[in-house]
Design an enzyme around this catalytic site. Sequence first.
Site, PDB file in Angstrom:
ATOM      1  N   HIS A  26      22.680  32.590  22.880  1.00  0.00           N
ATOM      2  CA  HIS A  26      22.797  32.662  21.414  1.00  0.00           C
ATOM      3  C   HIS A  26      24.225  32.300  21.018  1.00  0.00           C
ATOM      4  CE1 HIS A  26      19.098  35.449  20.477  1.00  0.00           C
ATOM      5  NE2 HIS A  26      18.770  34.171  20.594  1.00  0.00           N
ATOM      6  N   HIS A  82       6.771  30.347  20.678  1.00  0.00           N
ATOM      7  CA  HIS A  82       8.018  30.623  19.944  1.00  0.00           C
ATOM      8  C   HIS A  82       8.799  29.318  19.857  1.00  0.00           C
ATOM      9  CE1 HIS A  82      11.666  32.569  18.736  1.00  0.00           C
ATOM     10  NE2 HIS A  82      12.127  32.917  19.915  1.00  0.00           N
ATOM     11  N   GLU A  84      12.135  28.937  19.373  1.00  0.00           N
ATOM     12  CA  GLU A  84      13.563  28.918  19.705  1.00  0.00           C
ATOM     13  C   GLU A  84      13.810  27.992  20.889  1.00  0.00           C
ATOM     14  OE1 GLU A  84      15.405  32.792  20.005  1.00  0.00           O
ATOM     15  OE2 GLU A  84      17.389  31.929  19.633  1.00  0.00           O
ATOM     16  N   ASP A  86      15.394  27.828  23.627  1.00  0.00           N
ATOM     17  CA  ASP A  86      15.309  28.131  25.055  1.00  0.00           C
ATOM     18  C   ASP A  86      13.881  27.978  25.568  1.00  0.00           C
ATOM     19  OD1 ASP A  86      15.042  30.325  23.309  1.00  0.00           O
ATOM     20  OD2 ASP A  86      15.353  31.787  24.896  1.00  0.00           O
ATOM     21  N   HIS A 150      11.047  38.174  18.267  1.00  0.00           N
ATOM     22  CA  HIS A 150      12.091  38.548  17.337  1.00  0.00           C
ATOM     23  C   HIS A 150      12.312  37.529  16.235  1.00  0.00           C
ATOM     24  CE1 HIS A 150      15.409  35.826  19.025  1.00  0.00           C
ATOM     25  NE2 HIS A 150      14.354  35.567  19.773  1.00  0.00           N
ATOM     26  N   ASP A 169       9.320  36.453  24.337  1.00  0.00           N
ATOM     27  CA  ASP A 169      10.579  37.195  24.504  1.00  0.00           C
ATOM     28  C   ASP A 169      10.354  38.695  24.740  1.00  0.00           C
ATOM     29  OD1 ASP A 169      12.432  35.105  24.299  1.00  0.00           O
ATOM     30  OD2 ASP A 169      12.430  35.178  22.116  1.00  0.00           O
ATOM     31  N   TYR A 197      18.647  43.721  26.729  1.00  0.00           N
ATOM     32  CA  TYR A 197      17.924  42.731  25.908  1.00  0.00           C
ATOM     33  C   TYR A 197      17.355  43.404  24.646  1.00  0.00           C
ATOM     34  CZ  TYR A 197      15.024  38.589  25.037  1.00  0.00           C
ATOM     35  OH  TYR A 197      14.463  37.467  24.484  1.00  0.00           O
ATOM     36  N   HIS A 230      11.311  35.345  29.755  1.00  0.00           N
ATOM     37  CA  HIS A 230      12.573  35.481  30.506  1.00  0.00           C
ATOM     38  C   HIS A 230      12.381  36.535  31.589  1.00  0.00           C
ATOM     39  CE1 HIS A 230      14.913  33.254  27.509  1.00  0.00           C
ATOM     40  NE2 HIS A 230      14.417  34.023  26.554  1.00  0.00           N
TER      41      HIS A 230
HETATM   42 FE1  FEO Z   1      13.874  33.896  21.047  1.00  0.00          FE
HETATM   43 FE2  FEO Z   1      14.025  33.475  24.380  1.00  0.00          FE
HETATM   44  O1  FEO Z   1      14.103  32.970  22.616  1.00  0.00           O
END
Ligand code: FEO
Length: 398
Positions: A26, A82, A84, A86, A150, A169, A197, A230
């Site tokens: 981030h 998601h 994002e 990553d 999130h 996530d 996390y 993750h």
């Molecule tokens: Fe919200 Fe692992 O990205």
Amino acid sequence: MKKFGTTVKNNVQWVGKIDDDLRKFHGGDYDVRHGSTYNAYLVREEKNVLIDTVWEPYDDEFVKNLEKTIPLDKIDYIVMNHGEKDHSGALPALMERIPDVPIYCTANAVKSLQGQYGGSEWNFVTVKTGDSLDVGNGKKLVFVEMRMLHWPDSMACYLTGDNILFSNDAFGQHYAATELFNDLSDEKEVFAECMTYYANILSPFSAMVKKKLAEIAAMNLTIDMIAPSHGVVWRKDPLRIVDLYAKWCDAYAEDKISIVYDSMWEGTEKLAKDLAVKLKKNSPMTDVVLCHLQKMDKNEIMTHVFSSKAIAVGCPTVVNDVMSSMGEFLHYLKELKFKGKKGAAFGCYGWSGESTAKIREGLAAAGFQTLEEEVRCNWNPNEEDFAALETVAKALTS
Ligand code: FEO
């Protein structure tokens, strides 16, 4: 040790990336201690479904590895849980190769994916909670919106038959897991990273986490595995992490007090260390942690704060305010929206002495119950200041 294509269960393969080199996530907002993994999964039933991709720097590697695992034209569907980067970063490279493959995601994910990559010609299929996708052999993927876990676009999906929840996530951790499963990994490290996390990413959304956990429980799913985006796949006792989330989302606190401070000429540090001694004397069973803002990374400090029932925050006055490190801490503290914690202020000053008032202001803005008791010490701490710390210690431990 897992490698691209390792079997998760039956016809489900892990097709992600282990990122040992990751240190900042981030931007610089999250200091990563053990690297991370970007987990993507390939479901190979009568239909072949790719769930998520990996971060953009690894897009070529991802597409090449995927192509070695399955001819790309055999991929029937892509599920993007998601948007994002990553998890979606390799999507544009993949879509260059298979531009017509439908992408299943939430309506908000269409916004995030198109906002980041264009993709106006991509074949999006928007889904909501309860919608499903038949993958053949009697199995289907059931979608569950995970709004604000999130991001507004977050989603999970559940593979019937194999009973795997692909949670994205949620339930993940930044951990460059070389082994696929929790029971093959160092669980102490894994759970510590899960808490870090949660504290640093999911805390602001705890009310929504609580609601979502209840909603998932009401679906009565049999969950044999939880496969997040993750870290490790939860194979042994997969619901243990769900139970922890149920605790963490509910104003979580241990019998612990954290002292978060910075110091210019050691006066405030002397107060911090003496307060630690007094807290321990007043309440021997309470875990007392000293968190020096210059010596401990901010995410570790925030994880200590997250698991504390109270905090004491100390800083000297600098130019009618607090040090910049403390300003940053208070700003971040407000972002994380912790609930049900007490906070006290202390600090030294030479001339004007505003730091404790500024700290109290910051604690109140972050939702802490701010204690009246404080120590505002002119120059170096003397006997009177150390005696006043006793009052602060009592208020924190009562
Ligand atoms: Fe919200 Fe692992 O990205």
